[in-house]
Scaffold this motif. Structure first.
Motif, PDB file in Angstrom:
ATOM      1  N   GLY A  83     -11.899   6.023  -9.745  1.00 44.13           N
ATOM      2  CA  GLY A  83     -12.596   6.800 -10.761  1.00 44.13           C
ATOM      3  C   GLY A  83     -11.709   7.035 -11.965  1.00 44.13           C
ATOM      4  O   GLY A  83     -10.627   6.458 -12.090  1.00 44.13           O
ATOM      5  N   GLY A  84     -12.162   7.879 -12.862  1.00 46.77           N
ATOM      6  CA  GLY A  84     -11.402   8.179 -14.065  1.00 46.77           C
ATOM      7  C   GLY A  84     -11.631   7.146 -15.146  1.00 46.77           C
ATOM      8  O   GLY A  84     -12.271   6.123 -14.924  1.00 46.77           O
ATOM      9  N   GLU A  85     -11.085   7.423 -16.306  1.00 45.19           N
ATOM     10  CA  GLU A  85     -11.285   6.535 -17.455  1.00 45.19           C
ATOM     11  C   GLU A  85     -10.271   5.402 -17.533  1.00 45.19           C
ATOM     12  O   GLU A  85     -10.543   4.349 -18.090  1.00 45.19           O
ATOM     13  N   GLY A  86      -9.085   5.604 -16.990  1.00 45.78           N
ATOM     14  CA  GLY A  86      -8.025   4.604 -17.111  1.00 45.78           C
ATOM     15  C   GLY A  86      -8.154   3.483 -16.109  1.00 45.78           C
ATOM     16  O   GLY A  86      -8.940   3.541 -15.155  1.00 45.78           O
ATOM     17  N   LEU A  87      -7.360   2.443 -16.338  1.00 45.77           N
ATOM     18  CA  LEU A  87      -7.304   1.337 -15.389  1.00 45.77           C
ATOM     19  C   LEU A  87      -6.450   1.742 -14.198  1.00 45.77           C
ATOM     20  O   LEU A  87      -5.335   2.237 -14.374  1.00 45.77           O
ATOM     21  N   CYS A  88      -6.950   1.518 -13.021  1.00 42.87           N
ATOM     22  CA  CYS A  88      -6.185   1.796 -11.803  1.00 42.87           C
ATOM     23  C   CYS A  88      -5.707   0.454 -11.254  1.00 42.87           C
ATOM     24  O   CYS A  88      -6.292  -0.105 -10.336  1.00 42.87           O
ATOM     25  N   THR A  89      -4.649  -0.059 -11.865  1.00 44.44           N
ATOM     26  CA  THR A  89      -4.063  -1.302 -11.380  1.00 44.44           C
ATOM     27  C   THR A  89      -3.208  -0.998 -10.150  1.00 44.44           C
ATOM     28  O   THR A  89      -2.792   0.145  -9.951  1.00 44.44           O
ATOM     29  N   PRO A  90      -2.944  -1.993  -9.317  1.00 43.31           N
ATOM     30  CA  PRO A  90      -2.094  -1.753  -8.151  1.00 43.31           C
ATOM     31  C   PRO A  90      -0.719  -1.242  -8.564  1.00 43.31           C
ATOM     32  O   PRO A  90      -0.165  -1.655  -9.587  1.00 43.31           O
ATOM     33  N   CYS A  91      -0.164  -0.336  -7.754  1.00 42.06           N
ATOM     34  CA  CYS A  91       1.185   0.170  -8.017  1.00 42.06           C
ATOM     35  C   CYS A  91       2.190  -0.965  -7.821  1.00 42.06           C
ATOM     36  O   CYS A  91       1.852  -2.044  -7.323  1.00 42.06           O
ATOM     37  N   GLY A  92       3.418  -0.737  -8.194  1.00 38.79           N
ATOM     38  CA  GLY A  92       4.448  -1.760  -8.077  1.00 38.79           C
ATOM     39  C   GLY A  92       4.635  -2.259  -6.654  1.00 38.79           C
ATOM     40  O   GLY A  92       4.764  -3.463  -6.420  1.00 38.79           O
ATOM     41  N   ALA A  93       4.658  -1.350  -5.688  1.00 37.76           N
ATOM     42  CA  ALA A  93       4.830  -1.757  -4.294  1.00 37.76           C
ATOM     43  C   ALA A  93       3.662  -2.621  -3.833  1.00 37.76           C
ATOM     44  O   ALA A  93       3.854  -3.615  -3.124  1.00 37.76           O
ATOM     45  N   CYS A  94       2.458  -2.271  -4.246  1.00 39.76           N
ATOM     46  CA  CYS A  94       1.289  -3.069  -3.841  1.00 39.76           C
ATOM     47  C   CYS A  94       1.259  -4.416  -4.551  1.00 39.76           C
ATOM     48  O   CYS A  94       0.810  -5.411  -3.979  1.00 39.76           O
ATOM     49  N   ARG A  95       1.750  -4.478  -5.772  1.00 41.62           N
ATOM     50  CA  ARG A  95       1.839  -5.776  -6.452  1.00 41.62           C
ATOM     51  C   ARG A  95       2.733  -6.710  -5.638  1.00 41.62           C
ATOM     52  O   ARG A  95       2.434  -7.886  -5.464  1.00 41.62           O
ATOM     53  N   GLN A  96       3.832  -6.190  -5.117  1.00 32.87           N
ATOM     54  CA  GLN A  96       4.714  -6.995  -4.281  1.00 32.87           C
ATOM     55  C   GLN A  96       4.043  -7.341  -2.955  1.00 32.87           C
ATOM     56  O   GLN A  96       4.175  -8.458  -2.456  1.00 32.87           O
ATOM     57  N   ARG A  97       3.287  -6.410  -2.382  1.00 31.05           N
ATOM     58  CA  ARG A  97       2.556  -6.706  -1.142  1.00 31.05           C
ATOM     59  C   ARG A  97       1.541  -7.829  -1.374  1.00 31.05           C
ATOM     60  O   ARG A  97       1.397  -8.722  -0.536  1.00 31.05           O
ATOM     61  N   ILE A  98       0.830  -7.758  -2.486  1.00 30.01           N
ATOM     62  CA  ILE A  98      -0.149  -8.804  -2.810  1.00 30.01           C
ATOM     63  C   ILE A  98       0.576 -10.140  -2.955  1.00 30.01           C
ATOM     64  O   ILE A  98       0.111 -11.169  -2.459  1.00 30.01           O
ATOM     65  N   ARG A  99       1.739 -10.135  -3.611  1.00 29.82           N
ATOM     66  CA  ARG A  99       2.502 -11.362  -3.848  1.00 29.82           C
ATOM     67  C   ARG A  99       2.895 -12.056  -2.554  1.00 29.82           C
ATOM     68  O   ARG A  99       3.008 -13.275  -2.489  1.00 29.82           O
ATOM     69  N   GLU A 100       3.092 -11.304  -1.505  1.00 30.16           N
ATOM     70  CA  GLU A 100       3.451 -11.904  -0.218  1.00 30.16           C
ATOM     71  C   GLU A 100       2.368 -12.873   0.265  1.00 30.16           C
ATOM     72  O   GLU A 100       2.675 -13.858   0.933  1.00 30.16           O
ATOM     73  N   PHE A 101       1.115 -12.607  -0.102  1.00 32.33           N
ATOM     74  CA  PHE A 101      -0.014 -13.391   0.408  1.00 32.33           C
ATOM     75  C   PHE A 101      -0.812 -14.086  -0.684  1.00 32.33           C
ATOM     76  O   PHE A 101      -1.872 -14.654  -0.409  1.00 32.33           O
TER      77      PHE A 101
END
Length: 142
Positions: A83-101
């Protein structure tokens, strides 16, 4: 795997459903995430807060855990909704988790309750990333 509107619709529906089950009694900021594997399986997760704040879990981590538990090992695309008006992009730790796969060109979509807000590649969110390929190259070097 392409991001046809039906794929985005399915990811959005799964992420919204997961967000509705989020446990966020402290911040009230609920997040849902859904990913699709190359074979078309969709896995979703939601954020889970904890009174000991750093012990909470992100929605993206939950979706990745569900994928791995289901036997998946590759992310073809991911969508995060909050929710909210801003973009909720993945946090830094989750960006690295996504990168694993996921590969650097994997689409990561960011949505609000109204629908898609913006799309990125993982490379845009995590430039010059460290991934499994870096370790593979180091192991094979003389």
């Amino acid at each position: 795997m392409t991001d046809a509107p039906t794929t985005l619709d399915a990811l959005f529906a799964a992420a919204v459903a997961a967000r509705e089950r989020a446990y966020a009694p402290y911040s009230g900021f609920t997040v849902g995430a859904a990913l699709i594997t190359p074979d078309g399986a969709i896995h979703a997760g939601c954020n889970v807060e904890n009174a000991a704040y750093p012990v909470g879990a992100c929605a993206e981590a939950g979706a990745i855990s569900a994928m791995v538990a289901g036997g998946g090992r590759r992310i073809a695309a991911m969508l995060v909704v909050a929710g909210g008006e801003g973009l909720c992009t993945p946090c830094g730790a989750c960006r690295q988790r996504i990168r694993e796969f996921a590969a650097p060109d994997t689409p990561v979509h960011v949505a609000g309750p109204e629908g898609l807000r913006r799309s990125f590649t993982l490379e845009q969110l995590l430039p010059a990333s460290f991934g499994p390929d870096v370790l593979d190259a180091a192991r094979s070097a003389p």
